[in-house]
Design a protein around this motif. Sequence first.
Motif, PDB file in Angstrom:
ATOM      1  N   ILE A   5      33.920  44.011  35.875  1.00  0.00           N
ATOM      2  CA  ILE A   5      32.567  44.145  36.405  1.00  0.00           C
ATOM      3  C   ILE A   5      31.640  43.109  35.777  1.00  0.00           C
ATOM      4  O   ILE A   5      30.802  42.523  36.447  1.00  0.00           O
ATOM      5  N   SER A   7      32.535  40.221  34.539  1.00  0.00           N
ATOM      6  CA  SER A   7      33.013  38.853  34.735  1.00  0.00           C
ATOM      7  C   SER A   7      32.342  38.208  35.948  1.00  0.00           C
ATOM      8  O   SER A   7      31.587  38.838  36.678  1.00  0.00           O
ATOM      9  N   ASP A   8      32.676  36.943  36.170  1.00  0.00           N
ATOM     10  CA  ASP A   8      32.166  36.221  37.329  1.00  0.00           C
ATOM     11  C   ASP A   8      33.001  36.486  38.574  1.00  0.00           C
ATOM     12  O   ASP A   8      32.835  35.811  39.576  1.00  0.00           O
ATOM     13  N   GLY A   9      33.873  37.475  38.516  1.00  0.00           N
ATOM     14  CA  GLY A   9      34.779  37.771  39.617  1.00  0.00           C
ATOM     15  C   GLY A   9      34.153  38.534  40.766  1.00  0.00           C
ATOM     16  O   GLY A   9      34.807  38.878  41.737  1.00  0.00           O
ATOM     17  N   LYS A  10      32.881  38.847  40.676  1.00  0.00           N
ATOM     18  CA  LYS A  10      32.138  39.536  41.733  1.00  0.00           C
ATOM     19  C   LYS A  10      32.675  40.946  42.030  1.00  0.00           C
ATOM     20  O   LYS A  10      32.670  41.404  43.149  1.00  0.00           O
ATOM     21  N   PHE A  11      33.180  41.615  40.981  1.00  0.00           N
ATOM     22  CA  PHE A  11      33.610  42.997  41.137  1.00  0.00           C
ATOM     23  C   PHE A  11      32.441  43.919  40.852  1.00  0.00           C
ATOM     24  O   PHE A  11      31.681  43.686  39.924  1.00  0.00           O
ATOM     25  N   ASP A  12      32.314  44.964  41.637  1.00  0.00           N
ATOM     26  CA  ASP A  12      31.259  45.937  41.371  1.00  0.00           C
ATOM     27  C   ASP A  12      31.889  47.243  40.891  1.00  0.00           C
ATOM     28  O   ASP A  12      33.081  47.446  40.968  1.00  0.00           O
ATOM     29  N   THR A  15      34.007  49.363  43.428  1.00  0.00           N
ATOM     30  CA  THR A  15      35.302  48.764  43.755  1.00  0.00           C
ATOM     31  C   THR A  15      36.304  49.011  42.644  1.00  0.00           C
ATOM     32  O   THR A  15      37.422  49.452  42.890  1.00  0.00           O
TER      33      THR A  15
END
Length: 43
Positions: A5, A7-12, A15
């Motif tokens: 969440i 990180s820059d991985g765009k996880f919310d 999800t």
Amino acid sequence: MCRLILSDGKFDYETVFYRMTEAKILEANAALDLMLEAQKSRR
């Protein structure tokens, strides 16, 4: 899980905690490790 969440991985939150299986979370963490290692080696 929280590192995905943050990180820059765009996880919310929804999800990661409600839609991803444990296997998918482990896979995403491994991919994040690879991405961070690649960024580190480029510096």
